[in-house]
Design an enzyme around this catalytic site. Sequence first.
Site, short mmCIF file in Angstrom:
data_model
loop_
_atom_site.label_atom_id
_atom_site.label_comp_id
_atom_site.label_asym_id
_atom_site.label_seq_id
_atom_site.Cartn_x
_atom_site.Cartn_y
_atom_site.Cartn_z
N ASP A 193 0.88 -1.16 0.00
CA ASP A 193 0.00 0.00 0.00
C ASP A 193 0.92 1.22 0.00
O ASP A 193 1.85 1.31 0.80
CB ASP A 193 -0.93 0.02 1.21
CG ASP A 193 -2.11 0.96 0.96
OD1 ASP A 193 -2.88 0.70 0.01
OD2 ASP A 193 -2.25 1.97 1.68
N SER A 194 0.67 2.10 -0.93
CA SER A 194 1.62 3.18 -1.13
C SER A 194 0.89 4.47 -1.47
O SER A 194 -0.31 4.45 -1.77
CB SER A 194 2.60 2.80 -2.24
OG SER A 194 1.92 2.26 -3.35
N GLY A 206 1.06 6.76 -12.02
CA GLY A 206 0.58 7.60 -10.92
C GLY A 206 1.15 9.01 -10.95
O GLY A 206 1.11 9.70 -11.97
N TYR A 207 1.73 9.40 -9.82
CA TYR A 207 2.24 10.77 -9.67
C TYR A 207 3.69 10.92 -10.15
O TYR A 207 4.29 11.97 -9.96
CB TYR A 207 2.14 11.19 -8.20
CG TYR A 207 0.73 11.14 -7.64
CD1 TYR A 207 -0.12 12.25 -7.71
CD2 TYR A 207 0.23 9.97 -7.05
CE1 TYR A 207 -1.41 12.19 -7.21
CE2 TYR A 207 -1.07 9.91 -6.56
CZ TYR A 207 -1.88 11.01 -6.63
OH TYR A 207 -3.16 10.95 -6.14
N ASP A 208 4.25 9.88 -10.76
CA ASP A 208 5.66 9.91 -11.17
C ASP A 208 6.04 11.15 -11.99
O ASP A 208 7.11 11.73 -11.76
CB ASP A 208 6.03 8.64 -11.95
CG ASP A 208 6.29 7.45 -11.03
OD1 ASP A 208 6.50 7.67 -9.82
OD2 ASP A 208 6.29 6.31 -11.51
N LYS A 222 14.72 4.61 -10.75
CA LYS A 222 13.58 4.63 -9.81
C LYS A 222 13.62 3.37 -8.93
O LYS A 222 13.42 3.44 -7.72
CB LYS A 222 12.25 4.70 -10.56
CG LYS A 222 11.05 4.70 -9.60
CD LYS A 222 9.69 4.71 -10.24
CE LYS A 222 8.61 4.61 -9.16
NZ LYS A 222 7.27 4.36 -9.66
N ARG A 224 9.21 1.98 -2.86
CA ARG A 224 8.89 0.56 -3.06
C ARG A 224 10.17 -0.27 -2.96
O ARG A 224 10.19 -1.33 -2.33
CB ARG A 224 8.22 0.40 -4.44
CG ARG A 224 7.71 -0.99 -4.76
CD ARG A 224 6.67 -0.96 -5.88
NE ARG A 224 5.48 -0.24 -5.47
CZ ARG A 224 5.14 0.97 -5.91
NH1 ARG A 224 5.87 1.57 -6.82
NH2 ARG A 224 4.06 1.57 -5.45
P1 ITT Z 1 -3.57 -2.08 -5.49
O1 ITT Z 1 -4.32 -1.61 -4.26
O2 ITT Z 1 -4.31 -3.13 -6.27
O3 ITT Z 1 -2.16 -2.48 -5.18
P2 ITT Z 1 -3.55 0.71 -6.25
O4 ITT Z 1 -2.96 1.43 -7.45
O5 ITT Z 1 -4.96 1.08 -5.88
O6 ITT Z 1 -3.43 -0.86 -6.54
P3 ITT Z 1 -2.70 1.72 -3.69
O7 ITT Z 1 -4.03 1.53 -3.05
O8 ITT Z 1 -1.47 1.33 -2.92
O9 ITT Z 1 -2.59 0.89 -5.06
O10 ITT Z 1 -2.59 3.22 -4.17
C1 ITT Z 1 -1.36 3.73 -4.48
C2 ITT Z 1 -1.52 4.98 -5.33
O11 ITT Z 1 -0.49 5.89 -4.94
C3 ITT Z 1 -1.28 4.65 -6.80
O12 ITT Z 1 -2.50 4.38 -7.49
C4 ITT Z 1 -0.60 5.91 -7.29
O13 ITT Z 1 -1.55 6.89 -7.61
C5 ITT Z 1 0.20 6.37 -6.08
N1 ITT Z 1 1.55 5.76 -6.10
C6 ITT Z 1 2.04 4.75 -5.32
N2 ITT Z 1 3.28 4.43 -5.67
C7 ITT Z 1 3.61 5.21 -6.71
C8 ITT Z 1 4.74 5.33 -7.52
O14 ITT Z 1 5.80 4.54 -7.38
N3 ITT Z 1 4.73 6.25 -8.49
C9 ITT Z 1 3.66 7.04 -8.67
N4 ITT Z 1 2.54 6.98 -7.97
C10 ITT Z 1 2.50 6.07 -6.98
#
Ligand code: ITT
Length: 199
Positions: free
Chosen positions: A70-71, A149-151, A171, A177
């Site tokens: 979870d990130s 995502g926000y990369d 990265k 991660r």
């Molecule tokens: P899962 O729950 O199925 O793993 P998810 O994308 O919904 O997929 P999260 O609930 O952990 O995963 O949400 C993490 C969000 O945070 C992710 O969708 C991105 O928008 C952002 N994020 C996390 N890690 C990132 C990264 O390495 N680079 C860019 N954005 C990131």
Amino acid sequence: MAYIVVATGNAHKVDEYRKLLDGQNVELKSLLDYPAWPGVEENGKSFRENASIKALAACKYCDVPAFADDSGLEVEALDGRPGIFSSRYADTDAERIARLLGELQGRENRRARFVCAIAIAVNGEVIETFEGEVKGVIVDAPRGKDGFGYDPVFMPDGYDQTFGELPQEVKNKISHRAEAFRKAMEFVENEMAVLDDDF
Ligand code: ITT
């Protein structure tokens, strides 16, 4: 060959983990390999809680050792938002970025950090959680097409390119991660005697 499930439906995360696991004698599957996966509500209050919820549900459903990530992005000027709601902040990556840049318009403090929590679940139990982070700033406009995502708006400290511009190998050395995963791997290697039957 033994296999382990990463409890995610995010293909970009799977791709990063596959590269992080390169050279290890283990095959990585994800929830994308389980089309009937019913999903699980991420109703935890922290990254660690949500990672645990996902890892446990996947371990039970797939009946193999599982880990989950979870990130998200914590922005200083927004008091840590979007945080655990990073995925739910808007519907698409472009909309998430647009909302973030909108909220930061006119703000001088652009400091932010990505956080990643990893939970490992074996035999229907979460055995450990780990956290990693990478600090940096939010740039004024998206740069680069790599990552997800926000990369494109996150520039890590010590670099003059965003995660959208930097090669994936870079990265994968410095990311939240990668750090959480390194800690998880260290744990697995040290505890291998205990986990041998499962991994
Ligand atoms: P899962 O729950 O199925 O793993 P998810 O994308 O919904 O997929 P999260 O609930 O952990 O995963 O949400 C993490 C969000 O945070 C992710 O969708 C991105 O928008 C952002 N994020 C996390 N890690 C990132 C990264 O390495 N680079 C860019 N954005 C990131």
